[in-house]
Every structure is written in structure tokens, then in C-alpha cells.
Enzyme design. Structure first.
Site, PDB file in Angstrom:
ATOM      1  N   LYS A   1       0.862  -1.192   0.000  1.00 25.55           N
ATOM      2  CA  LYS A   1       0.000   0.000   0.000  1.00 25.55           C
ATOM      3  C   LYS A   1       0.892   1.233   0.000  1.00 25.55           C
ATOM      4  CE  LYS A   1      -4.284   1.388   2.244  1.00 25.55           C
ATOM      5  NZ  LYS A   1      -5.184   1.273   1.091  1.00 25.55           N
TER       6      LYS A   1
HETATM    7  C1  LIG Z   1      -6.320   0.085  -4.108  1.00 30.30           C
HETATM    8  C2  LIG Z   1      -7.095  -0.471  -2.927  1.00 30.30           C
HETATM    9  N1  LIG Z   1      -7.653  -1.718  -3.056  1.00 30.30           N
HETATM   10  C3  LIG Z   1      -8.359  -2.259  -2.026  1.00 30.30           C
HETATM   11  C4  LIG Z   1      -8.552  -1.595  -0.843  1.00 30.30           C
HETATM   12  C5  LIG Z   1      -9.325  -2.303   0.259  1.00 30.30           C
HETATM   13  O1  LIG Z   1      -8.396  -2.800   1.208  1.00 30.30           O
HETATM   14  P1  LIG Z   1      -8.796  -2.972   2.731  1.00 30.30           P
HETATM   15  O2  LIG Z   1      -9.017  -1.585   3.284  1.00 30.30           O
HETATM   16  O3  LIG Z   1      -7.621  -3.639   3.377  1.00 30.30           O
HETATM   17  O4  LIG Z   1     -10.046  -3.795   2.776  1.00 30.30           O
HETATM   18  C6  LIG Z   1      -7.995  -0.298  -0.659  1.00 30.30           C
HETATM   19  C7  LIG Z   1      -8.195   0.419   0.660  1.00 30.30           C
HETATM   20  N2  LIG Z   1      -8.308   1.827   0.491  1.00 30.30           N
HETATM   21  C8  LIG Z   1      -8.021   2.603   1.702  1.00 30.30           C
HETATM   22  C9  LIG Z   1      -7.695   4.034   1.342  1.00 30.30           C
HETATM   23  C10 LIG Z   1      -8.900   4.822   0.877  1.00 30.30           C
HETATM   24  C11 LIG Z   1      -8.494   6.245   0.607  1.00 30.30           C
HETATM   25  O5  LIG Z   1      -9.279   6.938  -0.061  1.00 30.30           O
HETATM   26  O6  LIG Z   1      -7.424   6.648   1.060  1.00 30.30           O
HETATM   27  C12 LIG Z   1      -9.156   2.486   2.710  1.00 30.30           C
HETATM   28  O7  LIG Z   1     -10.233   1.940   2.375  1.00 30.30           O
HETATM   29  O8  LIG Z   1      -8.922   2.914   3.862  1.00 30.30           O
HETATM   30  C13 LIG Z   1      -7.245   0.251  -1.715  1.00 30.30           C
HETATM   31  O9  LIG Z   1      -6.678   1.481  -1.595  1.00 30.30           O
END
Ligand SMILES: Cc1[nH+]cc(COP(=O)(O)O)c(CN[C@@H](CCC(=O)O)C(=O)O)c1O
Length: 306
Positions: free
Chosen positions: A158
Site C-alpha cells: 500500500k
Molecule cells: C487500491 C485499494 N484496493 C483495495 C482496498 C481495500 O483494502 P482494505 O481496506 O484492506 O479492505 C484499498 C483500501 N483503500 C483505503 C484508502 C482509501 C483512501 O481513499 O485513502 C481504505 O479503504 O482505507 C485500496 O486502496
């Protein structure tokens, strides 16, 4: 500040919100060399608790690894700092943003011996895609921007710099009147959303792209997979979903810490199912919210109480 939060933990101490600043020649600002997490604390029936903190913290350290980034604090130190931050600010339902990045020092692409700075902020954050989105679902478009391949930049780390791809896709969608984008990978198959993973239901079975599709290994994705399997559903968690399959999906939904479980009701103005939240989506969304409200005692290990 406007979010009524006074302090941020920065490099080992609590500082006033307005004083949590960095130098304009910070490496991470110029080269996207940071890693971060998005975590939610929920005000559950048993009191405020951070959801799957251990998994998020582990992912933060894993995300730093491809960049030789040594986070100069232990997991215990960051956990203690986070719990104290939430207690001080009396935040019972909030969004927590840990970030680690190469700081101020030399400005070559190589981070040299630049320090690794770490900050943890938290603030109240409601429904990511809007209050109605959770019940009514959202309308999305397939972005013209493709997801970079994991072999180009590790999509399972991330990384702050990756989010320019998310911005390009998401802003293209919103510029065209949609709420969010679906991003295809360079093979033209479905990867995920700009900030979410994606699920498809077809003939009663559940599909979600696997890591080989250049996606983030989402914690909410993994939670929903487990909840679905607990309910007897067949879940294909290493699926390759072609763009064409999206139109014939019975249901689609996003998952994410910020997005939680958000139904997708239209793709490029084509209705998915009957154009509203699907029954399996509703069942899994309810299971997710029952879990985090502690309506069920299952998975107690996923909750770190303040
Ligand atoms: C590219 C991406 N894919 C999938 C996810 C879902 O992952 P998880 O949160 O572990 O279930 C997130 C979280 N995106 C984070 C950032 C959002 C933002 O706008 O900044 C979040 O949901 O916190 C992503 O950024």
C-alpha cells in the site's frame, strides 16, 4: 481543525494538528516513497474497538519491505501510540491513518540515509462513497486508465505513490458523472476499484480477483470471503473476471476499510441485476455490520478494544 481532532502522533510524540508538518524537500513528497494504512475503529456494543489492527499493522511493515524502508518503531510502539491517540481524542468511531515515508535529507531518487518518518492520525469518517451508497449502491464506469501491473509496482504494497493511478481513474469517473471507477489490469481483466476490492456474484457463487490480477490484498476482502464461506457460499478468491463478465453479473460490490461493503448497481449505465443492491450483497453486508457491531461473538480476535 475542522475535524475536531487536536493531536497527531508524529515521530514518537503527540503534536498539535497544525504543527504536524514536514519539509518541502521531503523525499516521500517528491517520489511517492511512502506506505500507509487505512483502519477503522468502531463503537461496538462492547465498546470502541479497532477492527483487524494486527493485520493492518502487519501489512504496513510488509508494504515497506520492497522499498528497503525500515520503520523505526516496533509494532508494540505503534500500537501503544494508536491506542493512546484514540483515548486522548475520545475517538470511538473513527478512521485511522498510519503513514511511514522517506523524510528530509538527500533528494536523489535513492533514499540514501534519509530518515523514515512515521505519523498516525485519526479522525471521524463516515460512509466513503456517501451515506446512500451502502443501501442504494453506486454507479461506476470502467476507467480508461489501467491498473499498473504488480510486476511494475507491487500492488500488494500500500504505497502512497500508487494512488495517482487511483486518482486518475476515480476522477475520470466522477468527471463523467459516476461515483467511482472499476480499474482493469493491463490484461484487460477486472482488478479492483481505486480504493476498493471488487466482488461478483453469478449463479449463486462468489468471485473476486486474486493477487495475480494486480490488486491489493484487502483486509475487508478477506473478511467478507470468510463470512461468505461461513455461510456456505462457494467463493472463488483467485478469480480472473473478464470485462465482459461484468455485464452478466447478477450482483457486484466493493469492499474496503473506507468503503466497507458498497453495492454496485450500474456499470457504464448498464444495470447489474435489477439495478439495486442484490440479495447476496445485502446478506454479506448485514453479516459484516453484525460482525463489527459485535452482534455476533465470532472473530473476537479481530477486535482491539481501546
Ligand atoms: C487500491 C485499494 N484496493 C483495495 C482496498 C481495500 O483494502 P482494505 O481496506 O484492506 O479492505 C484499498 C483500501 N483503500 C483505503 C484508502 C482509501 C483512501 O481513499 O485513502 C481504505 O479503504 O482505507 C485500496 O486502496
Amino acid at each position: 481543525d475542522e475535524m475536531d481532532v487536536e493531536t497527531i502522533w508524529q515521530d514518537g510524540s503527540f503534536v498539535d494538528w497544525d504543527d504536524a508538518t514536514v519539509h518541502v524537500l521531503t523525499h516521500g513528497l517528491h517520489y511517492g516513497t511512502g506506505v500507509f494504512e487505512g483502519v477503522r475503529c468502531y463503537d461496538t456494543q462492547n465498546g470502541p474497538a479497532i477492527f483487524r489492527w494486527d493485520e493492518h499493522l502487519e501489512r504496513l511493515y510488509q508494504s515497506a519491505q520492497p522499498y528497503d524502508m525500515e520503520i523505526p518503531y516496533t509494532r508494540e510502539e505503534l500500537t501503544t501510540a494508536t491506542l493512546e491517540l484514540l483515548r486522548r481524542e475520545k475517538l470511538e468511531s473513527c478512521y485511522i491513518r498510519p503513514v511511514a515515508f522517506y523524510g528530509y535529507g538527500s533528494l536523489g531518487v535513492s533514499p540514501g540515509d534519509n530518515p523514515v518518518d512515521v505519523a498516525i492520525a485519526a479522525w471521524p469518517w463516515g460512509a466513503y462513497l456517501g451515506e446512500e451508497a451502502l443501501t442504494k449502491g453506486v454507479e461506476v464506469m470502467i476507467s480508461s486508465w489501467r491498473k499498473h501491473a504488480s510486476s511494475q509496482i507491487p500492488t500488494n504494497a500500500k504505497t502512497t505513490g500508487l494512488y495517482v493511478n487511483s486518482l486518475l481513474a476515480g476522477e475520470e469517473a466522477r468527471r463523467n458523472g459516476y461515483t467511482e471507477a472499476i480499474v482493469l489490469n493491463k490484461e484487460g481483466n477486472v482488478a479492483e476499484g481505486p480504493g476498493e476490492n471488487i466482488f461478483m456474484i453469478r449463479d449463486g457463487e462468489i468471485y473476486t480477483p486474486g493477487l495475480s490480477e494486480s490488486i491489493l490484498d484487502g483486509i475487508t476482502r478477506n473478511t467478507v470471503i470468510e463470512l461468505a464461506r461461513d455461510r456456505g457460499y462457494t467463493v472463488h478468491d483467485r478469480a480472473t473476471i473478464s470485462r465482459g463478465e461484468l455485464n452478466t453479473a447478477d450482483e457486484l460490490f466493493f469492499t474496503g476499510t473506507a468503503a466497507e461493503v458498497t453495492p454496485i448497481r450500474k456499470v457504464d449505465n448498464v444495470e447489474i441485476g435489477d439495478g439495486s443492491r442484490g440479495p447476496v450483497t445485502e446478506e454479506l453486508q448485514q453479516a459484516f455490520f453484525d460482525l463489527i457491531d459485535r452482534e455476533t461473538s465470532a472473530h473476537e480476535e479481530w477486535f482491539t478494544y481501546l
